[in-house]
Each structure stands twice: as structure tokens, then as C-alpha cells.
Enzyme design. Structure first.
Site, PDB file in Angstrom:
ATOM      1  N   MET A  65      36.982   7.626 -10.676  1.00  0.00           N
ATOM      2  CA  MET A  65      36.377   7.487 -12.006  1.00  0.00           C
ATOM      3  C   MET A  65      37.086   8.437 -12.987  1.00  0.00           C
ATOM      4  O   MET A  65      37.806   7.993 -13.848  1.00  0.00           O
ATOM      5  CB  MET A  65      34.894   7.807 -11.920  1.00  0.00           C
ATOM      6  N   CYS A  66      36.929   9.717 -12.860  1.00  0.00           N
ATOM      7  CA  CYS A  66      37.567  10.760 -13.673  1.00  0.00           C
ATOM      8  C   CYS A  66      36.926  10.889 -15.062  1.00  0.00           C
ATOM      9  O   CYS A  66      36.446   9.923 -15.640  1.00  0.00           O
ATOM     10  CB  CYS A  66      39.056  10.556 -13.888  1.00  0.00           C
ATOM     11  N   GLY A  67      36.949  12.121 -15.549  1.00  0.00           N
ATOM     12  CA  GLY A  67      36.485  12.383 -16.909  1.00  0.00           C
ATOM     13  C   GLY A  67      37.608  13.032 -17.687  1.00  0.00           C
ATOM     14  O   GLY A  67      38.361  13.838 -17.142  1.00  0.00           O
ATOM     15  N   ARG A  92      31.702  12.737 -13.284  1.00  0.00           N
ATOM     16  CA  ARG A  92      32.804  11.777 -13.258  1.00  0.00           C
ATOM     17  C   ARG A  92      33.982  12.265 -12.425  1.00  0.00           C
ATOM     18  O   ARG A  92      34.870  11.465 -12.098  1.00  0.00           O
ATOM     19  CB  ARG A  92      33.305  11.482 -14.674  1.00  0.00           C
TER      20      ARG A  92
END
Lengths: 306, 227
Positions: A1-3, A32
């Protein structure tokens, strides 16, 4: 996902509190990306004939004093430098190849995170909270900052796979998404003389921009070229010495929210990461359009003087 | 009116209190303060209540709504009013992608812009957007109406079934099997009613209608020899 999160200050009076404004933004994106975190901060700029090199060593007890002394005898005088946890920042009066050769000889176990006049990249495996604490982010000052919290997909959870990625002077990139043509592009860019430290897809995007800028593109032209050549899902936040940019791929699956006031421009994967910014209630808040380049640049010298 | 302050209450507490109204309704009017972009606000409601959210909402706000009226006074993140069954969801600002996705009924009003994939796979919901919509809006739309007072992005109505689309502004491009159709009296009447329900002041005569060419969604007898 990653933020991904980024904060670019328009009001220079806020520069002393850049880290304090930014730390809660990075922490808000923990859900995230709990695997690793990092940030690239711009400021404390060195003069025309100098460069700033940020390194990390896996051993927290590594003796940077010896490296500084060694640099002193190699370059004539001991450089300005400072240690921050397992990272060190050296301000050197020499060119980049000389600096790289010197560090390869003096600190073979250390990894160069960034080279430039303004940029410092600090990152590592762990929760964003740990990274913020480790490097004392809340006390840092500067003109703009870009950060990332990673949930790994394309490569391992490691320091090497942590963002931001830098492949050229003062350039950095953070990425939410995944690229599908990174192997082919990496090969092509290697032929153009761009070097890569990892097998990570996001590093290829940074390498691509480095190559375009080196070929004479403006940041805006380089980003448009990226939209044509980079295949996959992405929201990118990009930092240069004096600029800050955001782009999303034409399909725009990966989220992004921009906020702008007279004082700052901010990006985050989710609005939740922006709520602690001053004046956010009255900010212009919008979702960046797909395949459109959003770019802010300034011309004056950056950062609060050391 | 009952106020729930999300500085002091959790989203779970808020949603539980709203769900409890389905069993025994003791409060018709709810105000939610300090939403701070949190996700899944006012989801799964099943009662004739009104919920006002004072600020920006995160993802999946007012999902699966039945009967309730939910108003976001700000922007909403992706998946607003996803799979709505009935009721009214209104956002005074912008909505992120996939607003009204898979909705079976009810009315979604976006007073600002809606981004990509607005009304994807709509199954009976009505969506009225005062501003513009992004690309791939009403993709595979099966039933319901999509009204866009601004412009529509690329591939509007791609692989459309029976959703009727009304656009006032420019359409960047139509998706596969979506065509412009004649605006007859019955369509002007239908659009007037939708605009009125959404409380949006536009002249229905200035809109164009788009719908399915019906070439993609049924079996073509020419292909029978393949079996």
C-alpha cells in the site's frame, strides 16, 4: 500500500519548524506503511563549491570520527560534519566522484543515501515512529521535505528497499504504487550511465528523472517524459534542490490529496495526514488529476543558514 | 440533536450508536464533529435518520446506506456511498474516486467534483454531480441515472448497460458501446425531477443524453458457431 507525504514551505518563517510540522504527517501514515520509513529534508544548504553527503552505517557504534580525520588528510582539511544516530552528514569541498572514492576507502561498510547541496535522506526499517525518534525529525529545519511509509510489495523489507530514493544530486522520489516496466527501464538507464543500488522499482523512477534532468530537461519536462515512459501504478512526490512536484499515473488508482495555503503546499496519500497542519481548515484541498504535473519551484537560496 | 465529537469518541462508537437506531430509534438528528478525514464514517445505516458530518471524511463514508440522509460538509475520500441501497448522501465539496460505486438505490449528490470511476457498476442509484467527473465514470453501469453538470473525463459509460447519463458540459471521450442519444420529452422530465431532488439549479434543456448502444452486453448469434 505505502503512504507518501510531503511539505513544501512557501513562508520562510516556518522553516525552523519544518520537522515539527512534518513528523505528525509521517506518523499518520503508519497504517499504510509499517515496514520502513524515511524522509528527504532540504535545507542547510552548502555553498557553490561544496557538496553535502549523507551516509548510513549498519553498525550504530561505527566511528565516524576516524572517517572525518581520514577525509581531513585526503582533502587537506577536516570537513564540517555531524552524526545523527547511525547516519552522518559531511560537508565537503570537492566533487562527487572524489567524495565517493574517499568514502569507499574510508568507510567501506557505509552506504551513501544522498549527495547534493541541500538534500539529506534519512531512512530505515521499522515503524515510522521509530524513524522519527531515531533521527530527531521534530527538531529539524529546512525548506521542504518528502517522506514515505512503506508496505513492501516489489522487493524485500530492508534498508535498501526503504524510500526515499535518490539517484542524482539533490533529487529524490517517493512512490506509492508499483511499476511494471522497471527491469527493462533499468537496463536502458544503465546503458545511459545511471547507476542503481537496489532492484527496487521506485529507484528506477528516480533514475529515470535523473537521466532526463542530466540530458537537459527541466523538472517539468522530465516529469512529462516520466508520464510517457513509466508504466504502472504510481503517485510520486519528487524533490529537487529548489522544487517539489507531484504526479499520478493516467489510471490514477493510487490516492493523493493536495493542500495549499499562503504558507505551504502539502501532499499526502490520505487527508488524515494533513489535519495537524496549521490553517488546514481554510486550505484549498483537492485531489490531483491523473497524468497532470503539479510543480512548485523557488529561485532563491534554500534553507536556514547553518 | 445528538452530537458525536470524534476527538473524544471512536469511529466504532459512532457507527455502533448509529446502527442501534435501526433497532430502536431514539434520535433522528445526528451531528458528527472533528471527522479529520477518518475512514468508514456513518457506514451501514438502516434507519430514517439524518447525519451531518462537519468536515472532510475519509474513505468509504456512508457505505451501504439504507434510508438515512448523510451530509458531508467538506470533501469525501474514495468509495463515498459505495453500495448505497436507499436514502440520500450529499457532499458539499469534492468526492474522490468510485463515488456511488455499485449503488442499488437512493440519491448521491456531489456539490463539487467527483474524480475517476464515479458510479462504477451502478445498479439503480441516482448520482447528481454539480461539478465534473473523472475518467471511466459509470463504467459497466447497469441501472440508475448519472447527471453531470460540468464535464466528463475519458471513457464515459464504458461497457454500459442501462444507466442513463446526462452531461451538460464537455465529454472528453465516450467509452466502448456508449453513444449519444436523443433527448426526448420524457428525458427532460426525468432530468428535471433529478435536479430538483438534488436541489441543483440547472436548465435540463442544456444537457445531452448518453446511453448504451446495446452492442456489447448480449450474446451475438453470429458467435453461435463457436460452440
Amino acid at each position: 500500500m505505502c503512504g507518501i507525504v510531503g511539505l513544501y514551505l512557501k513562508n520562510r518563517d516556518l522553516e525552523p519548524s519544518l520537522g515539527k510540522l512534518f513528523a505528525p504527517m509521517l506518523l499518520a501514515m503508519t497504517d499504510r506503511g509499517p515496514d520502513s520509513a524515511g524522509f528527504a529534508i532540504y535545507g542547510d544548504e552548502v555553498g557553490d563549491n561544496q557538496i553535502k553527503v549523507t551516509l548510513q552505517h549498519p553498525d550504530a557504534a561505527f566511528d565516524w570520527n576516524t572517517v572525518a580525520a581520514g577525509l581531513g588528510s585526503k582533502l587537506g582539511s577536516e570537513p564540517d560534519w555531524l552524526q545523527n544516530a547511525n547516519a552522518a552528514v559531511f560537508k565537503l569541498t570537492c566533487d562527487e566522484p572524489t567524495a565517493r572514492a574517499a568514502f569507499a576507502a574510508l568507510a567501506p561498510g557505509a552506504v551513501i543515501m544522498s549527495v547534493g547541496r541541500s538534500i539529506e535522506i534519512l531512512k530505515g526499517v521499522g515503524l515510522p515512529e521509530d524513524i522519527v525518534e531515531r533521527f530527531g525529525l521534530a527538531k529539524m529545519q529546512g525548506s521542504h521535505i518528502i517522506g514515505h511509509t512503506r508496505m513492501a510489495t516489489e522487493s524485500a523489507v530492508s534498508m535498501a528497499g526503504s524510500h526515499p530514493f535518490s539517484t542524482g544530486m539533490d533529487l529524490c522520489l517517493v512512490h506509492n504504487g508499483s511499476l511494471s516496466n522497471h527491469n527493462w527501464l533499468r537496463t536502458r538507464l544503465k546503458h545511459q550511465g545511471v547507476s542503481f543500488e537496489t532492484d527496487n522499482d521506485s529507484e528506477v523512477a528516480a533514475g529515470f528523472l535523473t537521466w532526463r534532468l542530466r540530458e537537459g530537461d527541466s523538472l517539468e519536462q522530465a516529469l512529462h517524459a516520466g508520464l510517457r515512459e513509466l508504466d504502472g501504478f504510481y503517485t510520486f512526490a519528487v524533490g529537487t534542490r529548489n522544487g517539489f512536484a507531484v504526479i499520478r499515473d493516467p489510471i490514477a488508482c493510487k490516492p493523493a490529496v493536495l493542500a495549499e495555503t499562503d504558507d505551504y503546499v502539502a501532499i499526502a496519500s490520505e487527508y488524515q495526514a494533513l489535519v495537524t497542519l496549521p490553517g488546514i481548515e481554510d486550505a484549498k484541498v483537492w485531489e490531483p488529476e491523473p497524468a497532470r504535473v503539479y510543480l512548485w519551484e523557488r529561485q532563491d537560496r534554500l534553507g536556514v543558514a547553518a | 440533536m445528538k452530537t458525536v465529537d470524534l476527538n473524544t469518541s471512536t469511529v466504532r462508537e459512532l457507527n455502533q450508536a448509529l446502527h442501534d437506531q435501526a433497532k430502536q430509534c431514539d434520535e433522528r438528528e445526528w451531528l458528527v464533529t472533528h471527522p479529520a478525514g477518518t475512514h468508514a464514517l456513518a457506514c451501514g445505516l438502516d434507519q430514517n435518520i439524518s447525519v451531518d458530518i462537519e468536515g472532510h471524511a475519509g474513505y468509504y463514508c456512508a457505505g451501504m446506506n439504507q434510508k438515512a440522509t448523510v451530509t458531508v460538509h467538506g470533501n469525501a475520500g474514495q468509495g463515498l456511498a459505495e453500495n448505497m441501497m436507499s436514502g440520500v448522501v450529499r457532499v458539499t465539496g469534492d468526492a474522490s474516486q468510485s463515488a456511488g460505486a455499485t449503488g442499488h438505490g437512493g440519491l448521491l449528490v456531489v456539490e463539487g467534483n467527483a474524480s475517476a470511476r464515479c458510479g462504477i457498476s451502478m445498479k439503480g442509484i441516482d448520482i447528481v454531480v454539480k461539478g465534473s467527473v473523472g475518467h471511466m465514470s459509470a463504467f459497466m453501469g447497469q441501472a440508475g441515472r448519472l447527471v453531470v453538470c460540468g464535464d466528463a473525463g475519458d471513457a464515459l459509460g464504458d461497457s454500459l448497460y442501462e444507466v442513463r447519463i446526462y452531461v451538460k458540459g464537455e465529454v472528453a471521450s465516450l467509452g466502448a458501446d456508449c453513444i449519444e442519444k436523443e433527448m426526448r420529452e420524457e428525458h427532460i422530465a426525468e432530468l428535471s425531477e433529478l435536479l430538483q431532488k438534488a436541489a441543483i439549479d440547472e436548465d435540463p434543456k442544456t444537457f445531452r443524453r448518453y446511453g448504451s448502444a446495446r452492442q456489447l452486453y448480449h450474446f451475438k448469434v453470429d458467435n453461435a458457431s463457436a460452440y
